[in-house]
Design an enzyme around this catalytic site. Structure first.
Site, PDB file in Angstrom:
ATOM      1  N   LYS A 180       0.864  -1.229  -0.067  1.00 16.63           N
ATOM      2  CA  LYS A 180       0.056  -0.074  -0.105  1.00 16.63           C
ATOM      3  C   LYS A 180       1.070   1.178   0.162  1.00 16.63           C
ATOM      4  O   LYS A 180       2.048   1.069   0.523  1.00 16.63           O
ATOM      5  CB  LYS A 180      -0.805   0.024   1.154  1.00 16.63           C
ATOM      6  CG  LYS A 180      -1.811  -1.035   1.381  1.00 16.63           C
ATOM      7  CD  LYS A 180      -3.058  -0.598   1.129  1.00 16.63           C
ATOM      8  CE  LYS A 180      -4.347  -1.753   1.600  1.00 16.63           C
ATOM      9  NZ  LYS A 180      -4.596  -1.610   2.942  1.00 16.63           N
ATOM     10  N   HIS A 218       1.753   7.028   2.419  1.00 17.26           N
ATOM     11  CA  HIS A 218       0.981   8.167   2.190  1.00 17.26           C
ATOM     12  C   HIS A 218       1.293   9.088   3.249  1.00 17.26           C
ATOM     13  O   HIS A 218       1.581   9.017   4.296  1.00 17.26           O
ATOM     14  CB  HIS A 218      -0.252   7.856   1.578  1.00 17.26           C
ATOM     15  CG  HIS A 218      -1.079   7.284   2.768  1.00 17.26           C
ATOM     16  ND1 HIS A 218      -1.449   8.264   3.830  1.00 17.26           N
ATOM     17  CD2 HIS A 218      -1.743   6.065   2.721  1.00 17.26           C
ATOM     18  CE1 HIS A 218      -2.557   7.398   4.623  1.00 17.26           C
ATOM     19  NE2 HIS A 218      -2.366   6.101   3.982  1.00 17.26           N
ATOM     20  N   HIS A 238       0.765   8.459   7.171  1.00 18.10           N
ATOM     21  CA  HIS A 238       1.786   7.754   7.812  1.00 18.10           C
ATOM     22  C   HIS A 238       2.711   8.632   8.455  1.00 18.10           C
ATOM     23  O   HIS A 238       3.527   8.193   9.301  1.00 18.10           O
ATOM     24  CB  HIS A 238       2.496   6.872   6.843  1.00 18.10           C
ATOM     25  CG  HIS A 238       1.513   5.835   6.489  1.00 18.10           C
ATOM     26  ND1 HIS A 238       1.462   5.541   5.064  1.00 18.10           N
ATOM     27  CD2 HIS A 238       0.911   4.611   7.181  1.00 18.10           C
ATOM     28  CE1 HIS A 238       0.415   4.522   5.075  1.00 18.10           C
ATOM     29  NE2 HIS A 238       0.345   4.191   6.209  1.00 18.10           N
TER      30      HIS A 238
HETATM   31  N1  ARG Z   1      -0.193  -1.101  10.129  1.00 13.31           N
HETATM   32  C1  ARG Z   1      -1.260  -0.546  10.794  1.00 13.31           C
HETATM   33  C2  ARG Z   1      -1.951   0.473  10.069  1.00 13.31           C
HETATM   34  O1  ARG Z   1      -1.453   0.830   9.019  1.00 13.31           O
HETATM   35  C3  ARG Z   1      -0.955   0.152  11.903  1.00 13.31           C
HETATM   36  C4  ARG Z   1      -0.191  -0.945  13.125  1.00 13.31           C
HETATM   37  C5  ARG Z   1      -0.158  -0.364  14.521  1.00 13.31           C
HETATM   38  N2  ARG Z   1       0.462  -1.238  15.400  1.00 13.31           N
HETATM   39  C6  ARG Z   1       0.062  -2.101  15.930  1.00 13.31           C
HETATM   40  N3  ARG Z   1       0.607  -2.838  16.751  1.00 13.31           N
HETATM   41  N4  ARG Z   1      -1.317  -2.491  15.772  1.00 13.31           N
HETATM   42  O2  ARG Z   1      -3.402   0.913  10.270  1.00 13.31           O
END
Ligand code: ARG
Length: 565
Positions: free
Chosen positions: A126, A129, A132
């Site tokens: 993905k 962007h 982030h």
């Molecule tokens: N990858 C997830 C997102 O982009 C965020 C992860 C956050 N960390 C976690 N330990 N859940 O929404």
């Protein structure tokens, strides 16, 4: 450094028997205006005990107190205001900064304590962007602040590299994609495929089942699915690394969601043992209604696990592997419920360290032209934003005709710094709108302004005819303007601690704006490179302490401090 507040508390404690010295210290405030002195003690709490009016109490204390250390001690409407000996304060500050240098503001209060900071954590295949940027930059600053305070830190990027979306991606790639295109423009192409999947799935819902089956195959280790997934992951990481390099960000671990795929059964077994799992339409859930939360889906009908299951496995792994004292998650406020749910679950699993896990939420970022959504494919890439900031900065610098021979490097430091600084300017929980006008303004409360102030201090130091030394006549730097600056520098170490306690980098940001403004006032009000070399030496010392403080602040925010701009 001398703890001036402690000194005040000590002097007061000799006269106030109703309160402990520590309590007195806690009550001491910094007055809102500098005409009211450096520290202030409110006498209102004492009225009941002494059965006297606060103003009378303040008068009595002022009369009795040992005033030797102070310029002046006076009662103002029940507040006892202390005016410190300016020379003593400025000297203490300057000596401390010159001794500690780039460690000024740091300490070892965290020695021996392990803190995990998890941040950034984008999703594979993905786009990386603009949304982030928040976790990435806030997390990095929180890590730096804890590290500066002596904590033993571990930076983790919990990559979103697992889950049903990879089933979708693989299905879409097989149906509509081709290798060459992916190689040429990986993320763009994969994103296009992902978007197409969702469009098609609206008319052909059976695609969703196909995607689920495909993810299950991936989880079960089927070779072909695994190979594709690994390739997508690799290509994504290349893109992410480019952005991390631009931001100067590194991680100690990239153990993302997939890392826990073989650690899941143990976790679900533990839940089973504790009687936490319930069957619901073939799936397994943890009922959390008793705690006012919706149920958490732990394992699907087909046996595949979920985001939340992987988070629980990751926390258990981190405790066992790192034995953390604190495990910090810098993740958007949209995931509040998710974190509340699984923090509760690990508590119910009997892990007494559940309360060492902390979710640090933050608000949304939007662009002037509305928010972005991955599903619709309308995204603003973070890399593009950073590149544009660098270009625009370059234009501004060329316009100003600064003639810097390092314009390439400096426009990177300033352009990227500008974006980072704006990100860390407000309370993290607030939503904010990204605005180019605000980001690159050299005069507002911006990154370029603070960096420019730092470069200005460096330039003064270059132009001076004397060197920096603490062996100076301090009475030259006790004017109102100089003293205001010194006092802000004095507060810096406490500001860093406050920022850590609140997990709030903007506390540092705001303080270095204050230091920069006070420095610029000093620079404009006073003649620094004087003929009188004794005077110049003293003033230069203050310039250097301000420069060092701003540099240390910028460092904590994850920014560069160019010496020429
Ligand atoms: N990858 C997830 C997102 O982009 C965020 C992860 C956050 N960390 C976690 N330990 N859940 O929404």
């Amino acid at each position: 450094m001398i703890d001036f507040k402690e000194q005040v508390a000590q002097v007061l404690a000799k006269e106030i028997d109703a309160l402990e010295q520590a309590e007195i210290k806690n009550l001491i405030e910094i007055p809102p205006k500098s005409e009211m002195g450096d520290y202030s003690f409110p006498c209102f709490r004492l009225a009941k005990t002494y059965k006297k009016a606060p103003v009378k109490i303040a008068d009595d204390i002022v009369a009795a107190i040992d005033k030797e250390l102070f310029e002046k001690v006076e009662n103002l409407n029940g507040y006892i205001n202390f005016f410190l000996d300016k020379k003593a304060v400025v000297k203490a500050v300057a000596e401390e900064v010159e001794e500690k240098k780039d460690r000024f503001g740091g300490s070892d209060i965290g020695k021996g304590k392990k803190v995990i900071v998890e941040y950034s954590s984008p999703n594979i295949a993905k786009p990386f962007h603009i949304g982030h940027i928040r976790s990435t930059v806030i997390g990095n600053a929180i890590y730096k602040i804890y590290d500066f305070l002596g904590y033993d830190t571990v930076r983790i990027n919990h990559l979103g590299d697992y889950g049903t979306q990879f089933g979708k991606m693989i299905v879409a790639y097989r149906k509509w994609g081709n290798e060459e295109e992916v190689r040429k423009a990986p993320i763009q192409t994969l994103l296009g495929l992902y978007v197409k999947f969702h469009e098609e799935a609206e008319e052909h819902p059976e695609l969703e089942d196909e995607a689920r089956d495909t993810f299950k195959k991936l989880e079960d280790g089927c070779e072909e699915e695994y190979r594709l997934w690994e390739w997508f992951r690799e290509e994504s990481l290349k893109e992410f690394s480019r952005v991390y390099d631009m931001l100067g960000i590194t991680f100690d671990s990239y153990a993302g969601e997939s890392f826990y795929s073989d650690k899941m059964d143990r976790i679900t077994d533990m839940m089973e043992e504790k009687g936490l799992l319930q069957k619901s339409e073939g799936a397994e859930i943890v009922d959390l209604s008793e705690y006012g939360m919706s149920p958490a889906l732990i394992r699907k009908k087909d046996g595949s696990t979920l985001y939340i299951t992987r988070d629980i496995a990751a926390a258990v792994y981190r405790k066992e592997h790192y034995n953390f004292d604190k495990n910090i998650y810098v993740v958007a406020a949209q995931q509040n419920l998710h974190f509340q749910q699984w923090f509760k679950i690990i508590e119910l699993m009997g892990f007494n360290w559940a309360d060492q896990c902390v979710h640090i939420p933050f608000g949304l970022v939007s662009l002037d032209d509305g928010t972005m959504s991955t599903r619709k494919g309308k995204v603003v890439f973070l890399e593009d934003v950073l590149n544009r900031a660098v270009e625009k900065t370059r234009e501004v610098m060329e316009e100003k005709n600064v003639g810097n021979e390092n314009i390439d490097e400096v426009s990177k430091q300033v352009g990227i710094g500008a974006v980072v600084f704006q990100e860390l300017s407000n309370n993290r929980i607030k939503d904010y709108t990204f605005s180019w006008d605000k980001v690159l303004n050299f005069d507002g409360e911006t990154g370029p302004y603070v960096q420019y102030t730092h470069a200005r201090a460096c330039s003064v130091l270059r132009k001076a005819t004397v060197g920096v030394t603490t062996d100076v006549d301090y009475s030259y730097i006790t004017t109102e303007t100089a003293y205001e600056l010194a006092k802000l520098i004095l507060r810096f170490p406490q500001v860093v601690i406050d920022a850590a306690n609140k997990y709030e980098p903007s506390v540092v940001t705001r303080h270095i704006i204050d230091v920069a403004q006070a420095f610029n006032k000093f620079y404009h009000d006073e003649h620094i490179i004087t003929e009188d070399l004794e005077e110049q030496k003293a003033k230069l010392l203050l310039v250097d302490t301000a420069r060092q403080t701003i540099a240390n602040g910028l460092y904590l925010l994850g920014m560069e401090a160019p010496e020429r701009m």
